[in-house]
Design an enzyme around this catalytic site. Structure first.
Site, PDB file in Angstrom:
ATOM      1  N   HIS A   1       0.851  -1.190   0.000  1.00 46.11           N
ATOM      2  CA  HIS A   1       0.000   0.000   0.000  1.00 46.11           C
ATOM      3  C   HIS A   1       0.886   1.238   0.000  1.00 46.11           C
ATOM      4  O   HIS A   1       1.766   1.357   0.841  1.00 46.11           O
ATOM      5  CB  HIS A   1      -0.885   0.026   1.249  1.00 46.11           C
TER       6      HIS A   1
ATOM      7  N   LYS B   1      -0.676  -0.498  14.811  1.00 44.31           N
ATOM      8  CA  LYS B   1       0.704  -0.551  15.321  1.00 44.31           C
ATOM      9  C   LYS B   1       0.993  -1.753  16.234  1.00 44.31           C
ATOM     10  O   LYS B   1       2.149  -2.032  16.550  1.00 44.31           O
ATOM     11  CB  LYS B   1       1.018   0.740  16.100  1.00 44.31           C
TER      12      LYS B   1
ATOM     13  N   TYR C   1      -9.851   5.313   6.209  1.00 44.71           N
ATOM     14  CA  TYR C   1     -10.254   5.671   7.575  1.00 44.71           C
ATOM     15  C   TYR C   1     -11.316   6.760   7.456  1.00 44.71           C
ATOM     16  O   TYR C   1     -11.052   7.818   6.877  1.00 44.71           O
ATOM     17  CB  TYR C   1      -9.070   6.226   8.370  1.00 44.71           C
TER      18      TYR C   1
ATOM     19  N   PRO D   1      -6.383  -0.058  17.858  1.00 43.49           N
ATOM     20  CA  PRO D   1      -5.989  -0.561  16.536  1.00 43.49           C
ATOM     21  C   PRO D   1      -5.873   0.511  15.444  1.00 43.49           C
ATOM     22  O   PRO D   1      -5.346   0.232  14.374  1.00 43.49           O
ATOM     23  CB  PRO D   1      -7.102  -1.556  16.193  1.00 43.49           C
TER      24      PRO D   1
ATOM     25  N   TYR E   1       2.909   6.400  10.041  1.00 39.29           N
ATOM     26  CA  TYR E   1       2.132   5.277   9.495  1.00 39.29           C
ATOM     27  C   TYR E   1       3.053   4.179   8.961  1.00 39.29           C
ATOM     28  O   TYR E   1       2.803   2.994   9.168  1.00 39.29           O
ATOM     29  CB  TYR E   1       1.172   5.774   8.405  1.00 39.29           C
TER      30      TYR E   1
HETATM   31  C1  PHB Z   1      -6.963  -4.375   9.566  1.00 39.03           C
HETATM   32  O1  PHB Z   1      -6.698  -4.694   8.405  1.00 39.03           O
HETATM   33  O2  PHB Z   1      -7.509  -5.186  10.344  1.00 39.03           O
HETATM   34  C2  PHB Z   1      -6.605  -3.017  10.035  1.00 39.03           C
HETATM   35  C3  PHB Z   1      -6.018  -2.125   9.155  1.00 39.03           C
HETATM   36  C4  PHB Z   1      -5.692  -0.857   9.582  1.00 39.03           C
HETATM   37  C5  PHB Z   1      -5.924  -0.501  10.892  1.00 39.03           C
HETATM   38  C6  PHB Z   1      -6.490  -1.392  11.776  1.00 39.03           C
HETATM   39  C7  PHB Z   1      -6.838  -2.660  11.344  1.00 39.03           C
HETATM   40  O3  PHB Z   1      -5.588   0.740  11.301  1.00 39.03           O
END
Ligand code: PHB
Ligand code: APR
Length: 400
Positions: A76, A302, A206, A298, A390
């Site tokens: 990504h 991280k 997000y 989450p 990130y």
């Molecule tokens: C996930 O793919 O489960 C995931 C991805 C990004 C995040 C949290 C969880 O910030």
């Protein structure tokens, strides 16, 4: 009769931290045994985040298990932020001089490590009961447990506490030797896994909407992982698949919402959000690593990456101990880990605050969130700060 064995490092917990540590130590010729409370199938049934930093990928390669993630992981180069019904891309690769993250599930990381451990013929005691850690304040630490109907004892030079947030290692540290820092958030994440193509296969999305946070992620080009913020009082049974897909769509911008492909969920669970750190991470001859010593919410994914950096520092310290007869790495372990942990704690806390609806935020608080989001997507400096966190901070940087 207690059956007694000896090893150099006894590792408590066969999650990603314990398995990765075991693999790195084995590569360096350091003998280790893992003791795990659950069965292997149970460990593989836990669904968690799935974004790997380059530092974590490098470590998987170092441990000899990088082939599958290279082949099956999805790189990504951007993330997207949705707010006020609009999408904004953040070019994390462009802003970090070429770095990226890789979508690959923690479950898959765990499976790769389990397979490699089994193939190498290394000892893992699954379904161990009554595990206790002893003598770590002196020269002869040992672990006791019941395994396959027998009382067992493992004598070792060191104990590695890789047994997660609810494990026995941190709980065995004398009261008063541990300082705890915690924030509990007033909501949870309802997550589902579904065998449908991800709506955004090249950028995690997000979203901050009036109805709360939502996240679009993936495990592969045919398997999606989505989340919505929900009240802590909700039960999984309150959420039919249909209710979930409707809530997700309403929280995204209309164009993206229209592209969501829905299907039956194959897993659905609610996780609370917590920030937590216990200091220090070394107690004589016992070390804590991963979720045993810290939890991040989450948002930003991280958790696994921090576990990996702890394990990198710990394996390097133990290798230095055995190969060079120097305890400098062991003595520095806790401070080295905590320097990186606190920075990731800050980032995860910040992104959580920015992207969720808090019950008591109020109208002014909402204006502040909106202003920060606009600033973030319009300022190269602010976007760069997001991007560099990130993709993951470097392993070595000033601790103070
Ligand atoms: C996930 O793919 O489960 C995931 C991805 C990004 C995040 C949290 C969880 O910030
Ligand atoms: N004895 C033996 N094993 C134990 C005990 C015990 N008393 N208590 C817990 N365990 C085991 C758990 O069953 C689990 O398999 O320790 C393991 C800890 O694994 P994780 O909780 O996955 O923790 P860790 O390996 O540090 O991985 C960190 O997990 O929660 C995510 O976001 C987090 O991605 C991060 C990762």
């Amino acid at each position: 009769m207690t059956h007694t064995v000896r090893t150099q490092v006894v590792i408590v917990g066969a999650g990603p931290s314990g398995l990765l540590l075991g693999a790195l130590l084995h590569k360096a010729g350091i003998d280790n045994i893992i003791v795990e409370r659950q069965s292997g199938e149970y460990v593989l049934g836990r669904i968690r985040a799935g974004i790997l930093e380059q530092v974590t990928l490098d470590l998987l390669h170092e441990a000899g298990v990088g082939a599958t993630v290279t082949q099956a992981g999805t790189p990504h180069h951007a993330i997207e932020l949705v707010f006020q019904n609009q999408r904004h891309a953040i070019d994390i690769t462009g802003l970090t001089g070429g770095k990226s993250v890789t979508a690959y599930g923690q479950t898959e990381v765990t499976r790769d490590l389990m397979n490699a451990r089994a193939a190498a013929g290394l000892t893992t005691w699954y379904s161990a009961e009554d595990v206790s850690v002893n003598g770590f304040d002196g020269p002869h630490p040992y672990v006791l447990c019941q395994h396959e109907g027998q009382a067992k004892r493992i004598d070792a030079d060191f104990i590695a506490g890789c047994d997660g947030f609810h494990g026995v290692c941190r709980a065995s540290v004398p009261a008063g030797s541990l300082q705890e820092f915690e924030r509990v958030y007033p909501f949870g994440w309802l997550g589902i896994l579904a065998d449908v193509p991800p709506v955004s296969p090249h950028a995690i999305v997000y979203a901050n909407s009036a109805e709360g946070f939502a996240l679009c992620s993936m495990r592969s080009l045919t398997r999606s992982r989505y989340y919505v913020q929900c009240p802590l009082s909700d039960q999984v049974s309150d959420w039919s698949d249909e209710r979930f897909w409707d809530a997700l769509r309403r929280r995204l911008d209309p164009a993206l919402a229209e592209q969501i492909i829905t299907g039956p969920s194959i897993e659905k669970s609610i996780a609370p959000l917590r920030s937590y750190v216990a200091e220090p991470m070394r107690f004589g001859r016992m070390f804590l690593a991963g979720d045993a010593s810290h939890i991040v919410p989450p948002t930003g994914a991280k958790g696994l990456n921090l576990a990996a950096s702890d394990v990198k520092y710990l394996s390097a310290a133990l290798i230095e101990h055995y190969a060079e007869r120097s305890d400098a790495g062991i003595d520095a372990y806790s401070d080295r880990c905590l320097a990186r942990i606190w920075r990731a704690e800050r980032f995860s806390w910040w992104l959580t605050n920015l992207m969720h609806r808090f019950p008591d935020n109020g109208a002014f608080g909402q204006k502040m969130q909106d202003a920060e989001l606009h600033y973030l997507v319009n300022s190269r400096a602010a976007s760069t700060a997001l991007a560099e966190n990130y993709v993951g901070l470097p392993l070595d940087f000033a601790q103070h």
